[in-house]
Enzyme design. Structure first.
Site, PDB file in Angstrom:
ATOM      1  CG  ASP A 177      -0.402   0.027   2.539  1.00  0.00           C
ATOM      2  OD1 ASP A 177       0.766  -0.404   2.697  1.00  0.00           O
ATOM      3  OD2 ASP A 177      -1.089   0.484   3.468  1.00  0.00           O
TER       4      ASP A 177
ATOM      5  NE  ARG B 176       2.222  -8.535   5.177  1.00  0.00           N
ATOM      6  CZ  ARG B 176       1.341  -7.575   4.865  1.00  0.00           C
ATOM      7  NH1 ARG B 176       0.047  -7.842   4.831  1.00  0.00           N
ATOM      8  NH2 ARG B 176       1.760  -6.364   4.594  1.00  0.00           N
TER       9      ARG B 176
ATOM     10  NE  ARG C 138      -6.250  -4.183   3.204  1.00  0.00           N
ATOM     11  CZ  ARG C 138      -6.707  -2.961   2.914  1.00  0.00           C
ATOM     12  NH1 ARG C 138      -7.494  -2.335   3.770  1.00  0.00           N
ATOM     13  NH2 ARG C 138      -6.390  -2.369   1.788  1.00  0.00           N
TER      14      ARG C 138
ATOM     15  CE  LYS D 260      -8.798   6.883   0.917  1.00  0.00           C
ATOM     16  NZ  LYS D 260      -7.539   6.121   0.990  1.00  0.00           N
TER      17      LYS D 260
ATOM     18  N   GLY E 168     -15.421   4.161  -2.272  1.00  0.00           N
ATOM     19  CA  GLY E 168     -15.613   3.431  -3.522  1.00  0.00           C
ATOM     20  C   GLY E 168     -16.126   4.376  -4.600  1.00  0.00           C
TER      21      GLY E 168
ATOM     22  CB  ALA F 108      -3.258   0.127  -6.136  1.00  0.00           C
TER      23      ALA F 108
ATOM     24  CG  ASP G 288      -2.707   1.668  -2.010  1.00  0.00           C
ATOM     25  OD1 ASP G 288      -3.245   1.880  -0.906  1.00  0.00           O
ATOM     26  OD2 ASP G 288      -2.401   0.526  -2.416  1.00  0.00           O
TER      27      ASP G 288
HETATM   28  P1  ADP Z   1      -9.836   1.474  -1.093  1.00  0.00           P
HETATM   29  O1  ADP Z   1      -9.103   0.879  -2.253  1.00  0.00           O
HETATM   30  O2  ADP Z   1      -8.921   2.083  -0.084  1.00  0.00           O
HETATM   31  O3  ADP Z   1     -10.896   0.585  -0.494  1.00  0.00           O
HETATM   32  P2  ADP Z   1     -12.019   2.908  -2.319  1.00  0.00           P
HETATM   33  O4  ADP Z   1     -12.620   1.630  -2.783  1.00  0.00           O
HETATM   34  O5  ADP Z   1     -12.842   3.749  -1.418  1.00  0.00           O
HETATM   35  O6  ADP Z   1     -10.595   2.748  -1.661  1.00  0.00           O
HETATM   36  O7  ADP Z   1     -11.664   3.722  -3.624  1.00  0.00           O
HETATM   37  C1  ADP Z   1     -10.747   4.788  -3.628  1.00  0.00           C
HETATM   38  C2  ADP Z   1     -11.137   5.768  -4.723  1.00  0.00           C
HETATM   39  O8  ADP Z   1     -11.145   5.093  -5.990  1.00  0.00           O
HETATM   40  C3  ADP Z   1     -12.540   6.334  -4.578  1.00  0.00           C
HETATM   41  O9  ADP Z   1     -12.551   7.456  -3.723  1.00  0.00           O
HETATM   42  C4  ADP Z   1     -12.868   6.698  -6.004  1.00  0.00           C
HETATM   43  O10 ADP Z   1     -12.312   7.944  -6.340  1.00  0.00           O
HETATM   44  C5  ADP Z   1     -12.159   5.605  -6.808  1.00  0.00           C
HETATM   45  N1  ADP Z   1     -13.096   4.526  -7.165  1.00  0.00           N
HETATM   46  C6  ADP Z   1     -13.261   3.328  -6.558  1.00  0.00           C
HETATM   47  N2  ADP Z   1     -14.202   2.578  -7.194  1.00  0.00           N
HETATM   48  C7  ADP Z   1     -14.639   3.313  -8.239  1.00  0.00           C
HETATM   49  C8  ADP Z   1     -15.581   3.109  -9.313  1.00  0.00           C
HETATM   50  N3  ADP Z   1     -16.300   1.977  -9.427  1.00  0.00           N
HETATM   51  N4  ADP Z   1     -15.739   4.108 -10.234  1.00  0.00           N
HETATM   52  C9  ADP Z   1     -15.039   5.261 -10.123  1.00  0.00           C
HETATM   53  N5  ADP Z   1     -14.136   5.514  -9.163  1.00  0.00           N
HETATM   54  C10 ADP Z   1     -13.933   4.567  -8.226  1.00  0.00           C
END
Ligand code: ADP
Length: 304
Positions: A33, A106, A170, A228, A230, A259, A262
């Site tokens: 990460d 690890r 995690r 964040k 998703g 990532a 990240d």
């Molecule tokens: P992590 O990988 O830490 O779980 P997230 O899943 O919250 O993080 O995603 C991080 C960033 O990636 C989000 O804030 C968004 O900008 C982008 N992202 C993730 N999934 C999508 C998607 N399906 N469409 C567009 N952007 C996405």
């Protein structure tokens, strides 16, 4: 002249990644990460910034290869210690009907000792403008070493280093939820910038809105918080700006979300560190993450 004026130091564990190919063979990559964020930051930040990694590896060939990979990517390795008798951690990706699962080796990795020596840590943090670490960095350390790291970060912060933290919770790396949440709370107390993901923080802290997540990190002392979520709405808060929201453009064809967070962090920090507004920085983070999830692998080519 190519004089460098600023320095980011990312602290954590980079691992060997074995990724399956269509023909059944495996490709060897390097990822982790905080290293992923450093790798993207090197691509996104101007030359005036140097990007260094702080970790520990072994003295064997695979450790040589990892350091060579970092250096070739432009990430400095002067703060990576070498520990005899240890080697780097490894994970393997298994594909089952398109679903990815991960197995890790690890438990004895050299990186677990990255914070053993407080003086070495303090030296690595000298002349560092921004230090970046994560909940995974904390999870691999013993309790005593965790204290070393947080004290060294607090001391650097008193000297003017800005500290960025991604809780990256995690559970399987921790004894239980309570220990994990307590460690994240302690880390938040030394951080200026906190970059959580609501699907983890909301779950483990029992929060029903990203605004609750923001309030918790604000109360811990953070001045910039970006939650964040998703593809869902991003909620953020800056000390001067108040609450800012941003809706990422959905990616039509998500290939591999490895990532996402990240690379978002790298995009966000790459412009925020030079004073951009919260909205512009989040937009950059989302734009970088959208490119990354459209391709396979943690480290992919992006249009900068
Ligand atoms: P992590 O990988 O830490 O779980 P997230 O899943 O919250 O993080 O995603 C991080 C960033 O990636 C989000 O804030 C968004 O900008 C982008 N992202 C993730 N999934 C999508 C998607 N399906 N469409 C567009 N952007 C996405």
């Amino acid at each position: 002249m190519n004089e460098r004026h600023h320095r980011v130091l990312a602290i954590g564990e980079c691992m060997v990644e074995m990724a399956p190919r269509a023909d059944g063979a495996y490709t060897r990559n390097f990822a982790g990460d905080t290293f992923n964020t450093a790798w993207y930051l090197r691509r996104l930040l101007p030359e005036a910034w140097s990007v260094d990694y702080c970790s520990a590896v072994g003295e064997d060939r695979i450790s040589d290869h990892m350091l060579g990979f970092m250096q070739k990517a432009g990430v400095g390795t002067d703060s990576v210690r070498r520990i005899s008798g240890r080697t780097v951690g490894l994970y393997m990706i298994e594909l089952d009907n398109g679903e990815r699962s991960f197995s890790y080796w690890r438990g004895q990795s050299a990186a677990k000792l990255l914070a053993r020596d407080r003086d070495v840590l303090s030296a690595a943090l000298e002349r560092t403008d921004v230090a970046l670490f994560s909940g995974i960095t904390l999870a691999i350390l013993s309790e005593e070493d965790r204290r070393n790291l947080l004290e060294a970060l607090a001391e650097a912060r008193r000297r003017g280093t800005r500290v960025a933290f991604d809780p990256n919770m995690r559970l399987r790396l921790w004894p239980n939820v309570a220990v994990m949440c307590a460690a994240v709370a302690e880390a938040a107390e030394v951080a200026d910038i906190v970059l959580p993901s609501f699907d983890e923080d909301g779950q483990y802290y029992g929060e029903t809105s990203p605004l609750e997540t923001i309030a918790r990190y604000r109360n811990a002392g953070a001045s910039t918080i970006v939650v964040k979520n998703g593809v869902g709405r991003i909620h953020a808060e800056g000390r001067e700006e108040g609450v800012v929201t941003f809706d990422p453009q959905p990616v039509a064809q998500v290939v591999d979300t490895t990532a996402a967070g990240d690379s978002f962090n790298a995009g966000f920090l790459s412009v925020r560190l030079s004073g951009a507004s919260m909205g512009d920085a989040i937009g950059r983070g989302a734009q970088v993450a959208a490119q990354v999830i459209g391709k396979r692998g943690a480290l992919v080519g992006i249009d900068v």
